[in-house]
Design an enzyme around this catalytic site. Sequence first.
Site, PDB file in Angstrom:
ATOM      1  N   ASP A  93     -32.334 -71.927  94.420  1.00  0.00           N
ATOM      2  CA  ASP A  93     -32.348 -70.894  95.458  1.00  0.00           C
ATOM      3  C   ASP A  93     -30.951 -70.808  96.064  1.00  0.00           C
ATOM      4  OD1 ASP A  93     -33.039 -68.964  97.238  1.00  0.00           O
ATOM      5  OD2 ASP A  93     -34.560 -70.128  98.298  1.00  0.00           O
ATOM      6  N   HIS A 201     -40.391 -71.275 102.908  1.00  0.00           N
ATOM      7  CA  HIS A 201     -39.730 -70.194 103.641  1.00  0.00           C
ATOM      8  C   HIS A 201     -40.650 -69.636 104.724  1.00  0.00           C
ATOM      9  CE1 HIS A 201     -37.123 -69.549  99.812  1.00  0.00           C
ATOM     10  NE2 HIS A 201     -36.697 -70.555 100.554  1.00  0.00           N
ATOM     11  N   ASN A 333     -27.571 -74.266 100.476  1.00  0.00           N
ATOM     12  CA  ASN A 333     -27.526 -74.447  99.011  1.00  0.00           C
ATOM     13  C   ASN A 333     -26.313 -73.686  98.502  1.00  0.00           C
ATOM     14  OD1 ASN A 333     -29.925 -75.849  99.071  1.00  0.00           O
ATOM     15  ND2 ASN A 333     -31.075 -74.448  97.773  1.00  0.00           N
ATOM     16  N   GLY A 382     -37.833 -77.664 111.430  1.00  0.00           N
ATOM     17  CA  GLY A 382     -38.732 -78.805 111.299  1.00  0.00           C
ATOM     18  C   GLY A 382     -39.838 -78.445 110.316  1.00  0.00           C
ATOM     19  N   HIS A 407     -30.167 -80.544 106.544  1.00  0.00           N
ATOM     20  CA  HIS A 407     -30.610 -79.143 106.497  1.00  0.00           C
ATOM     21  C   HIS A 407     -32.031 -78.959 106.977  1.00  0.00           C
ATOM     22  CE1 HIS A 407     -33.216 -79.880 103.079  1.00  0.00           C
ATOM     23  NE2 HIS A 407     -33.375 -78.604 102.816  1.00  0.00           N
ATOM     24  N   GLY A 408     -32.771 -80.015 107.202  1.00  0.00           N
ATOM     25  CA  GLY A 408     -34.155 -79.881 107.649  1.00  0.00           C
ATOM     26  C   GLY A 408     -34.811 -81.242 107.752  1.00  0.00           C
ATOM     27  N   LYS A 483     -45.888 -67.168 107.021  1.00  0.00           N
ATOM     28  CA  LYS A 483     -45.585 -67.843 105.754  1.00  0.00           C
ATOM     29  C   LYS A 483     -46.010 -66.958 104.590  1.00  0.00           C
ATOM     30  CE  LYS A 483     -44.867 -71.862 105.241  1.00  0.00           C
ATOM     31  NZ  LYS A 483     -43.640 -72.653 104.997  1.00  0.00           N
TER      32      LYS A 483
END
Length: 484
Positions: A93, A201, A333, A382, A407-408, A483
């Site tokens: 991605d 996402h 990314n 989160g 990144h998360g 979502k």
Amino acid sequence: MELVEDGEDRWRIPKSGGMLVDGLVFASEKLIVKAKEDRALDQVANVAHLPGIVGASMAMPDIHWGYGFPIGGVAATDVESDGVVSPGGVGFDIGCGVRLLRSSLSWGDVSASLPALVDALARAVPRGVGGKGLRMLSLSDLDRVLAEGARWAVEQGLGNERDLECCEDAGILPGADPDAVSDKAKTRGAPQLGSLGAGNHFVEVQVVDEVFDPLAAEAMELFAGQVCVMIHTGSRGIGHQTCTDEVAALDRASRRLGLVLPDRQLACAPVRSPEAQRYLGAMAAAANYARANRQVLAEGVRGAFASVLGRGPGTGPAPGGLGMELVYDVSHNIAKLETFPVGGRERVLCVHRKGATRAFGPGNPELPARYQGVGQPVIIPGSMGSASFVLAGRSESREISFSSTCHGAGRLMSRKKATEQMSGQELQRQLARQGILVRAQQMKLLAEEAPYAYKDASEVVRVCQRVGLSRVVARLRPVGVVKG
């Protein structure tokens, strides 16, 4: 493989065998356990074999198993010393990242309208596997998007100049080559601009729960109780197909050049080689698509807020307006040519950040004027049921991690295992009882992204702060989630 504690929240994998540098993992004792379990540390060691790698093969505290590189992996190669670029260090991605919109609204302005607002966002945001987007592109327009990124969207009336000012690289990654993107990738991407996709996402309505760094929060125009929206998505089918195409091409190049690698997924070529130049041009084009994608989605979000709250324009200072302005948009990314000190002098490096975020410190000339004094905003999601964070880059990270941070939260369990714990319907009900409204197209996919499937984001960002990669500015709690 040997793992040595190397200070607080630092773990070193000493160079051995064909490793050209050490491995370096930033993690607490709790977080390092998972990295050991899923063999992500093996990937850290594998990356240390890349030709031209300098410093160390690094991993952020949200490390977990990935394709070639671990997710959370950072590696820099010296271009002058035949340093390579590897698509595995970017991921499928390409240009995936996070965008944070702040508003002038407080939670009290929105709380009563939250169900209608989340429903409006669900209608306004195209999502799901292979879904169509808000803008169907001709091939000529698609080439412009690949070359111009978020600027193309703003020139179409979708956003404003501040959006570009507050986007990494002003919304356009230089060096994009639309001709390097295959026809198959373009066919996949043309219908999808302005869409969310699936997996992890999301579009999330959030409330600033606590401010930890008032000076930085003021520069970012964040305040306690404020309503914000976070958008997490990437380059959709065009990025995935581009990576698929280029991994095959660089695998052939690796073998032709006789590069000895411990994992075929680390296929690579020297940055100055024709194969690498083609990949970098295609990668930049896909990254520009990702930036335009988030820009178009942001306008859809602004429109949904305006329709439900009747607040007039989505942006600008007009009385009663939403004040929905971009705090920052940054990829996690990507591979980029950047200059860092190595061996006592500045070198041009190809910095791979795969599930890792650029985090420039105060005074970096690439930052907009509004952030020069506090450092680059870093947006850290989160999970649906836990807090997200806004961080700021620190000057020290230039020497520590090539100006990179997490990144998360990072996955804690596989998607299959997550679905065995709870159904999507039960998860949706459970989150609603916690005051978090969720709208999803596929309940099975929702279960895959359950909060318990992820590490504790608060622990991840605490590690980043303790080791000097970034500092925590604010915590945001979720109240509404859309979502795929």
